[in-house]
Design a protein around this motif. Structure first.
Motif, PDB file in Angstrom:
ATOM      1  N   VAL A 138      37.338   0.555  15.308  1.00  0.00           N
ATOM      2  CA  VAL A 138      38.349   1.508  15.753  1.00  0.00           C
ATOM      3  C   VAL A 138      39.742   0.914  15.914  1.00  0.00           C
ATOM      4  CG1 VAL A 138      36.653   2.970  16.920  1.00  0.00           C
ATOM      5  CG2 VAL A 138      37.833   1.188  18.221  1.00  0.00           C
ATOM      6  N   SER A 139      39.844  -0.421  15.893  1.00  0.00           N
ATOM      7  CA  SER A 139      41.160  -1.015  16.086  1.00  0.00           C
ATOM      8  C   SER A 139      41.196  -2.426  15.490  1.00  0.00           C
ATOM      9  CB  SER A 139      41.526  -1.077  17.573  1.00  0.00           C
ATOM     10  OG  SER A 139      40.670  -1.977  18.253  1.00  0.00           O
ATOM     11  N   THR A 140      42.362  -3.019  15.545  1.00  0.00           N
ATOM     12  CA  THR A 140      42.566  -4.385  15.080  1.00  0.00           C
ATOM     13  C   THR A 140      43.058  -5.220  16.249  1.00  0.00           C
ATOM     14  OG1 THR A 140      43.139  -3.621  12.866  1.00  0.00           O
ATOM     15  CG2 THR A 140      43.852  -5.841  13.461  1.00  0.00           C
TER      16      THR A 140
ATOM     17  N   VAL B  49      32.920  -7.340  16.127  1.00  0.00           N
ATOM     18  CA  VAL B  49      34.159  -8.010  15.735  1.00  0.00           C
ATOM     19  C   VAL B  49      33.930  -8.418  14.292  1.00  0.00           C
ATOM     20  CG1 VAL B  49      35.674  -9.990  16.088  1.00  0.00           C
ATOM     21  CG2 VAL B  49      34.654  -8.830  18.066  1.00  0.00           C
ATOM     22  N   THR B  50      34.784  -7.970  13.408  1.00  0.00           N
ATOM     23  CA  THR B  50      34.533  -8.152  11.974  1.00  0.00           C
ATOM     24  C   THR B  50      34.403  -9.621  11.585  1.00  0.00           C
ATOM     25  OG1 THR B  50      36.909  -8.127  11.482  1.00  0.00           O
ATOM     26  CG2 THR B  50      35.713  -6.023  11.305  1.00  0.00           C
ATOM     27  N   ASP B  51      33.595  -9.832  10.551  1.00  0.00           N
ATOM     28  CA  ASP B  51      33.469 -11.158   9.960  1.00  0.00           C
ATOM     29  C   ASP B  51      34.762 -11.499   9.224  1.00  0.00           C
ATOM     30  OD1 ASP B  51      32.362 -13.542   9.092  1.00  0.00           O
ATOM     31  OD2 ASP B  51      31.043 -12.619   7.608  1.00  0.00           O
TER      32      ASP B  51
ATOM     33  N   VAL C  60      41.458  -9.421  13.376  1.00  0.00           N
ATOM     34  CA  VAL C  60      40.059  -9.045  13.178  1.00  0.00           C
ATOM     35  C   VAL C  60      39.889  -7.602  13.631  1.00  0.00           C
ATOM     36  CG1 VAL C  60      39.089 -11.370  13.429  1.00  0.00           C
ATOM     37  CG2 VAL C  60      39.385  -9.940  15.455  1.00  0.00           C
ATOM     38  N   GLY C  61      38.938  -6.923  13.023  1.00  0.00           N
ATOM     39  CA  GLY C  61      38.636  -5.562  13.440  1.00  0.00           C
ATOM     40  C   GLY C  61      37.782  -5.569  14.696  1.00  0.00           C
TER      41      GLY C  61
END
Length: 179
Positions: free
Chosen positions: A39-41, A164-166, A34-35
């Motif tokens: 800025v990062s994963t 935190v990305t969906d 997840v992103g």
């Protein structure tokens, strides 16, 4: 009577060309990405899983079931893992397992029902066979990699979107031992 004999023959013929495999948990993994804050994963995995799959000789049809212990989530950061186990994310006390049960497989795409956080949705995984063959202990193994992207909010896990990305990428690395 002829119909019963034909059905029995078809079942026996199908069974003769299909093999059942038990997932070797020591050599199988489910990971996610997840992103984070744009800025990062963040990468994580689940450490406890079990399952089985059936594959015909052609490799073009089969089925799979996988059960993951939600509390086994591991991102290599104890405080984050504790938060991921909380009701904000996986709520592992209420939803102790993540389950996948296939509905179809054509040799390249595995489709089935994925249950996360008590919500079941149909998903499709792109599948690549890594290989198969005899192992040094007299057994026979087959291995696959599968990937898909889900929206975690579709499963009721929407805390802290978009921080935190969906969008959540899932990768499954499975090695099975023929039974």
């Amino acid at each position: 009577m002829k119909t019963l004999l034909a059905a029995t023959a078809a079942l026996l013929t199908t069974s003769a060309f299909a093999a059942d495999y038990q997932v070797d948990a020591a050599h199988s993994f489910v990971t996610f990405e997840v992103g984070h804050l744009g800025v990062s994963t963040t990468v994580g995995r689940f450490n406890e899983l079990e399952g089985s799959f059936t594959l015909d000789d052609s490799g073009k049809s089969g089925s799979a079931e996988l059960t993951i212990q939600s509390a086994s989530v591991d991102t290599n950061h104890e405080a984050r893992d504790k938060h991921l186990r909380s009701p904000d994310f996986l709520d592992v006390k209420q939803f102790p397992t993540i389950i996948f049960k296939s509905t179809s497989f054509d040799g390249e795409t595995l489709t089935g029902d994925l249950t996360i956080h008590g919500v079941t949705k149909a998903v499709s995984f792109d599948v690549e066979k890594v290989g198969e063959g005899k192992d040094p202990w007299g057994g026979y193994r087959a291995g696959f990699e599968a990937s898909t992207t889900i929206q975690r909010s579709d499963f009721g896990v929407s805390y802290f979107i978009p921080g935190v990305t969906d969008e959540t990428e899932l990768e499954v690395f499975i090695e099975g031992i023929r039974q």
